[in-house]
Design an enzyme around this catalytic site. Structure first.
Site, PDB file in Angstrom:
ATOM      1  N   CYS A   4      43.240  49.819  44.166  1.00  0.00           N
ATOM      2  CA  CYS A   4      44.539  50.371  44.597  1.00  0.00           C
ATOM      3  C   CYS A   4      44.268  51.920  45.511  1.00  0.00           C
ATOM      4  CB  CYS A   4      45.113  51.044  43.047  1.00  0.00           C
ATOM      5  SG  CYS A   4      46.894  51.475  43.420  1.00  0.00           S
ATOM      6  N   HIS A   9      45.615  46.038  39.698  1.00  0.00           N
ATOM      7  CA  HIS A   9      44.600  46.475  38.904  1.00  0.00           C
ATOM      8  C   HIS A   9      43.932  45.489  38.260  1.00  0.00           C
ATOM      9  CE1 HIS A   9      45.334  51.096  39.226  1.00  0.00           C
ATOM     10  NE2 HIS A   9      46.339  50.724  39.943  1.00  0.00           N
ATOM     11  N   GLU A  47      41.675  46.054  35.773  1.00  0.00           N
ATOM     12  CA  GLU A  47      41.244  46.514  34.703  1.00  0.00           C
ATOM     13  C   GLU A  47      42.713  45.927  33.918  1.00  0.00           C
ATOM     14  OE1 GLU A  47      42.774  49.995  36.653  1.00  0.00           O
ATOM     15  OE2 GLU A  47      41.949  48.480  37.319  1.00  0.00           O
TER      16      GLU A  47
END
Length: 194
Positions: free
Chosen positions: A77, A175, A177
């Protein structure tokens, strides 16, 4: 394997640690230069505003260290955007690893772009096992235009670069994650890069 998550006070650090744990790895939070240089993999997270994040990198000397790293580095990001030359956000000079300027989406679309969108034109071992047009989770108001370093695209108002690669440096606008099993697959692929 030693994985260091750069700790400079501007990151989505906990969710990255949890994702690594789910994959059976541990990420160490650090801004210690020696520890970072000895890592096998470095993750460069980022959440927030570009100029204040850059100021924090300078305070810890990481602005000088990151471009010199030789092991695989993954910017996530804002971490990816800070690896670029400049950002319109706060008129910020970046690390210059990628010679590209980060620009703002126009007022014609809702910003930030927040939620799930597809990635396509996948061109890297980072995307092994990932299908074209897989959905990833994004939250951003600024974007990186397409360039020779693009390894994935996303469309939101314009087609832009949602992943970059140059030598040992990788960046993803989304993202991983927070992108479910396919995001974790991308993290796992990154950890396998030699």
């Amino acid at each position: 394997m030693k994985i260091v998550i750069l700790n400079y006070g501007s990151g989505n650090i906990q969710s990255i640690q949890f994702a690594l744990n789910r994959l059976g790895f541990e990420g160490v939070l650090s801004n210690n230069h020696e520890e970072i240089l000895l890592a096998d993999k470095v993750i460069f997270p980022g959440v927030g505003e570009a100029s204040s994040a850059m100021k924090k990198l300078k305070e810890s000397g990481l602005d000088k260290l990151i471009p010199q790293l030789k092991q695989p580095v993954l910017g996530i990001c804002l971490g990816m955007q800070l690896m670029c030359a400049n950002s319109e956000e706060g008129n910020t000079v970046g690390l210059g690893i990628f010679d590209i300027n980060v620009i703002k989406f126009s007022t014609k679309v809702k910003v930030p772009q927040m939620g799930w969108n597809t990635i396509y034109n996948l061109k890297s071992e980072l995307f092994d096992g990932i299908s074209e047009n897989e959905f990833m989770y994004l939250v951003h108001s600024y974007y990186v235009p397409n360039s020779e370093n693009s390894i994935a695209n996303t469309n939101y108002e314009v087609e832009y670069c949602s992943a970059l690669q140059k030598n040992n440096f990788y960046g993803v606008q989304f993202h991983p994650e927070k992108s479910g099993k396919f995001g974790e697959q991308i993290l796992n692929n990154f950890l396998k890069i030699v």
